[in-house]
Write an enzyme that holds these catalytic residues in place. Sequence first.
Site, mmCIF file in Angstrom:
data_model
loop_
_atom_site.group_PDB
_atom_site.id
_atom_site.type_symbol
_atom_site.label_atom_id
_atom_site.label_comp_id
_atom_site.label_asym_id
_atom_site.label_seq_id
_atom_site.Cartn_x
_atom_site.Cartn_y
_atom_site.Cartn_z
ATOM 1 C CG ASP A 67 -1.685 -1.528 -4.726
ATOM 2 O OD1 ASP A 67 -1.435 -0.824 -5.727
ATOM 3 O OD2 ASP A 67 -0.877 -1.679 -3.796
ATOM 4 C CG ASP A 136 3.790 -0.817 6.422
ATOM 5 O OD1 ASP A 136 4.236 -1.071 5.280
ATOM 6 O OD2 ASP A 136 2.577 -0.618 6.646
ATOM 7 C CG HIS A 138 3.104 -1.875 2.311
ATOM 8 N ND1 HIS A 138 2.292 -0.886 2.804
ATOM 9 C CD2 HIS A 138 3.761 -1.307 1.262
ATOM 10 C CE1 HIS A 138 2.444 0.204 2.073
ATOM 11 N NE2 HIS A 138 3.338 -0.008 1.155
ATOM 12 C CD GLU A 143 -0.397 -1.402 5.015
ATOM 13 O OE1 GLU A 143 0.826 -1.657 4.990
ATOM 14 O OE2 GLU A 143 -0.838 -0.245 4.893
HETATM 15 P P1 PGA Z 1 6.524 4.731 -2.762
HETATM 16 O O1 PGA Z 1 5.509 3.640 -2.180
HETATM 17 O O2 PGA Z 1 7.058 4.170 -4.023
HETATM 18 O O3 PGA Z 1 5.668 5.949 -3.018
HETATM 19 O O4 PGA Z 1 7.573 4.940 -1.747
HETATM 20 C C1 PGA Z 1 5.909 2.317 -2.098
HETATM 21 C C2 PGA Z 1 4.863 1.473 -1.398
HETATM 22 O O5 PGA Z 1 4.185 1.983 -0.498
HETATM 23 O O6 PGA Z 1 4.732 0.292 -1.743
#
Ligand code: PGA
Length: 260
Positions: A67, A136, A138, A143
């Site tokens: 992404d 959450d 994802h 999302e």
């Molecule tokens: P993080 O993010 O590795 O910074 O915890 C993970 C994500 O949001 O997929």
Amino acid sequence: MRVIISKNYEEMSKKAAEIVAERLRKKPDLVLGLATGSTPVGMYKELIRMHKEGNLDFSKVKTFNLDEYCGLSPDHPQSYHYFMWENLFNHININPANVYIPSGDIENVEAFCKWYEEKIKEAGGIDLQVLGIGRDGHIGFNEPGSSLTSRTRIKTLTEETVEDNARFFEKKEDVPRYAVSMGLGTIMEAKECLLLANGANKAEAIQKAIEGPVSASITASLLQFHPRAIFILDEEASKNLKRREYYRYVERMAQKLKER
Ligand code: PGA
């Protein structure tokens, strides 16, 4: 699904890097799906170390990132383009022409997303997709409520995600509200998925993803349908798992089988 529980972040990162390295040694032209965020940084450091020691060759590897934020140019320090070059690509022998990261600052996003999907197909599909997980639930920026068959497209970030990612920006208002993300359908077509999670703030999402019902409300739960999904967790992220001891036992038994 394989659930590997490691002592801490360092061990999680090492185990993940070993899996990537093993797949890469078997297939030098591996097609790697990559993730950003703080979780995979340790794994990238470990891969860089292996490369510098002469044990890992990325010259034929192709990469596709999950992404990118909308509205940030590739040279913006918080863009995922910038992140990937800083944390991995600048330190290994990858051919820049083999690096694919979604563009977040182009006019015709729809055409771009189609092109991105085409490129993945042309490369023969993703062999190994590295994933993080949001609080959450994802994966990518898929999302809650994302279509379980979605393809690369624009997503609106949840408030929770914006808050979590605000730590990388000067102020919360600077966090982009949209991102281009591979879809769940795109991720599920990867031949193998490797999800990393560490820290107590991921424990709830991890429990739901591994042991809860498959649901668009926790998009990582879709991996229960994936034939080759590996979760590598640290102790903290695994603490809510109801079958935690069983997963450890399975790993010990698998090791015994290997040694036979
Ligand atoms: P993080 O993010 O590795 O910074 O915890 C993970 C994500 O949001 O997929």
